[in-house]
Design a protein around this motif. Structure first.
Motif, PDB file in Angstrom:
ATOM      1  N   GLU A 236       0.825  -1.369   0.021  1.00 50.65           N
ATOM      2  CA  GLU A 236      -0.525   0.189  -0.163  1.00 50.65           C
ATOM      3  C   GLU A 236       0.921   1.230   0.151  1.00 50.65           C
ATOM      4  OE1 GLU A 236      -3.429   1.736  -0.616  1.00 50.65           O
ATOM      5  OE2 GLU A 236      -3.453   0.054   0.160  1.00 50.65           O
TER       6      GLU A 236
ATOM      7  N   TYR B 183       2.485   1.605  -3.517  1.00 53.83           N
ATOM      8  CA  TYR B 183       1.403   2.228  -3.926  1.00 53.83           C
ATOM      9  C   TYR B 183       1.111   3.987  -4.298  1.00 53.83           C
ATOM     10  CZ  TYR B 183      -3.985   4.094  -5.533  1.00 53.83           C
ATOM     11  OH  TYR B 183      -4.512   4.437  -6.157  1.00 53.83           O
ATOM     12  N   GLU B 184       1.071   3.965  -2.952  1.00 52.33           N
ATOM     13  CA  GLU B 184       0.639   5.884  -2.871  1.00 52.33           C
ATOM     14  C   GLU B 184       1.673   6.627  -3.061  1.00 52.33           C
ATOM     15  OE1 GLU B 184      -2.063   7.288  -1.302  1.00 52.33           O
ATOM     16  OE2 GLU B 184      -2.951   5.439  -0.893  1.00 52.33           O
TER      17      GLU B 184
ATOM     18  N   PHE C 168      -1.986  -6.846  -5.400  1.00 54.45           N
ATOM     19  CA  PHE C 168      -2.525  -6.942  -4.474  1.00 54.45           C
ATOM     20  C   PHE C 168      -3.590  -8.185  -4.636  1.00 54.45           C
ATOM     21  CE2 PHE C 168      -1.535  -2.350  -3.408  1.00 54.45           C
ATOM     22  CZ  PHE C 168      -2.172  -2.422  -2.118  1.00 54.45           C
TER      23      PHE C 168
ATOM     24  N   ARG D 149      -9.231  -3.986  -3.542  1.00 51.50           N
ATOM     25  CA  ARG D 149      -8.163  -2.807  -4.370  1.00 51.50           C
ATOM     26  C   ARG D 149      -6.757  -2.733  -5.329  1.00 51.50           C
ATOM     27  NH1 ARG D 149      -6.884   1.552  -3.576  1.00 51.50           N
ATOM     28  NH2 ARG D 149      -4.820   2.315  -2.147  1.00 51.50           N
TER      29      ARG D 149
END
Length: 499
Positions: free
Chosen positions: A298, A301-302, A329, A337
């Motif tokens: 995560e 990805y951010e 994911f 997601r």
């Protein structure tokens, strides 16, 4: 345009020959070269080097011509027709590609254990180092370790020495001889330090480090990545962050999380940072740290999502990374997601790729309803048909043969709505190939006949010849002969090209 080598009578009885017949008559130099790039390798696979050589030599574009002649020469060497191979090499106009051709011929001889012949050919080259590396690898493979060492030590170019020792080490690792592998890697490491080009030296040390890990030499691996990292610190170009990521992942896999984290702190490019975190997440999942793996993914990805256009060095790499993150994911069981990220991708092709990979992962996870939902998000019929084919492959690979065949049937139903004829033909050829591989000859022939009916409608002669050659690969591989309906269509194709 040069002389023609395929007669109309020959072309009417065979798909590959018909493709070559059409390709020979293409007036565009680029179109002719593109078609021959698809056709010549098939003649080589069938062992027809004489016709392959004639067709290759008739290509007007110098680069394409020389590239095809290299393939033909290499095949001749494999068939022990060395004289013909060397004649073809001499006919190559570009000096760099000619040297590449001599090297490939010599390497064939080296791999066959014919050191004398390999050396003779190498003597015609200005830089024969990689040929001698190939000779050394063969010597080691047959147990002549002292001779292999002597051959490598006589090589001037350090990159060639590194390649030889790495290849020898890989073979020893496969055999379980890890101590001998580490000895070879020690020698590869010493040669790697002598490479003058900075990026090449760092990549070589990283490659050696990864092989140390495979050989259970973690401490030596850490030392190799540490040295590569120090060289990377003094770099001042766009490769710096990528190489730091390689070092960080190397430290991670070698068991030093502290060094991995420290190296990762030196990365400034967001795409490269996110790529590294993807690798970290996979490692955590493998170790059973599943919550941490999802958090790390995560975070990656951010980071890549927050990258502004002005910060993006390579848009294609960024979009491809987004696809990998989405698929991961799904692998972690976070389907919603995964799909959400796939649909955010700025490249429609990457969106389709991500959704297809997610569907394949869900197939393995036996989430059939989610597979359907994911495939339904692919809006283009042609792309969805290809996705169905790939999911069918996954079904077949896990033993669900009937389910895979049913998906191929769905893809057949979609074909009629695909607007572009070339794409439609490609889908039908792929479907026919899968049915044939699954032992369903009747459905395979039906799809193949449908493909022929589409191919005859393609206006671009190069695309027509290429599609016909692709279909011809299926017929030759399945040992099929043309039936009456197929022969009639091929006859029309040939007649149209001969006008």
């Amino acid at each position: 345009m040069s002389d023609l080598f395929i007669s109309r009578e020959q072309a009417e009885g065979d798909l590959l020959t018909a493709a070559a017949f059409i390709a020979e008559r293409i007036k565009s130099s680029d179109g002719h070269a593109e078609a021959m790039n698809a056709i010549v390798p098939q003649y080589l696979a069938a062992g027809n080097v004489d016709l392959a050589a004639e067709l290759a030599n008739a290509v007007d574009d110098p680069f394409s011509r020389d590239k095809l002649l290299i393939l033909v020469a290499e095949k001749c060497a494999v068939l022990d027709d060395d004289e013909y191979a060397l004649q073809l090499a001499d006919a190559i106009e570009d000096h760099g590609m000619q040297a590449q051709c001599f090297e490939r011929i010599a390497l064939v001889k080296a791999n066959d254990g014919d050191k004398t012949r390999a050396v003779e050919i190498a003597q015609r080259m200005e830089h024969p180092d990689y040929v001698f590396a190939g000779i050394a690898v063969n010597q080691a493979a047959i147990g002549k370790d002292p001779e292999a060492t002597a051959t490598i030590e006589a090589i001037d170019f350090p990159s060639a020495r590194v390649l030889a020792w790495q290849t020898i080490a890989s073979a020893r690792i496969e055999k379980g001889a890890t101590e001998n592998a580490i000895d070879a890697l020690d020698k590869a490491s010493r040669s790697a330090r002598q490479i003058e080009h900075d990026e090449e030296r760092i990549r070589a040390l990283c490659d050696v480090g990864n092989l140390y890990i495979e050989a259970h030499g973690s401490e030596k691996a850490i030392a190799a990545f540490d040295e590569a990292g120090k060289f990377t610190e003094v770099l001042d170009n766009i490769h710096r962050d990528f190489l730091f990521v390689r070092c960080a992942l190397g430290f991670l896999h070698a068991g030093s999380l502290d060094l991995a984290d420290r190296t990762l702190d030196l990365v400034t490019d967001k795409t490269q940072m996110a790529s590294a975190l993807l690798g970290f997440a996979r490692d955590q999942w493998k170790k059973g740290e599943k919550d941490e793996a999802v958090e790390t993914l995560e975070e990656g990805y951010e980071i890549v999502r927050s990258q502004r256009e002005i910060e993006t060095r390579d848009r294609r790499s960024r979009n491809a990374l987004m696809t990998s993150i989405a698929a991961q994911f799904a692998g972690f069981g976070k389907t919603d997601r995964a799909v959400e990220i796939a649909l955010e991708n700025l490249d429609p092709t990457e969106t389709t790729s991500a959704l297809t990979q997610i569907a394949q992962i869900l197939t393995i996870q036996k989430e059939d309803d989610l597979v359907r939902q994911t495939l339904g998000r692919i809006t283009d019929d042609g792309e969805r048909a290809f996705a169905l084919i790939q999911v069918a492959d996954t079904r077949s690979n896990i033993g669900q043969l009937e389910e895979g065949a049913a998906l191929l049937g769905e893809a057949v139903q979609l074909v009629g709505t695909v607007a572009q004829k070339v794409s439609r033909a490609d889908v039908l050829v792929a479907i026919a190939t899968r049915f044939a591989e699954g032992g369903n000859a009747e459905k395979a022939r039906d799809a193949a006949l449908s493909a022929l009916r589409v191919i005859i409608e393609i206006r671009d002669e190069s695309a027509k010849a290429t599609s016909l050659a692709d279909l011809g690969r299926l017929y030759s591989g399945s040992d099929w002969t043309l039936n009456e309906a197929e022969r009639a269509i091929v006859g029309e194709l040939v007649q149209s090209a001969d006008q």
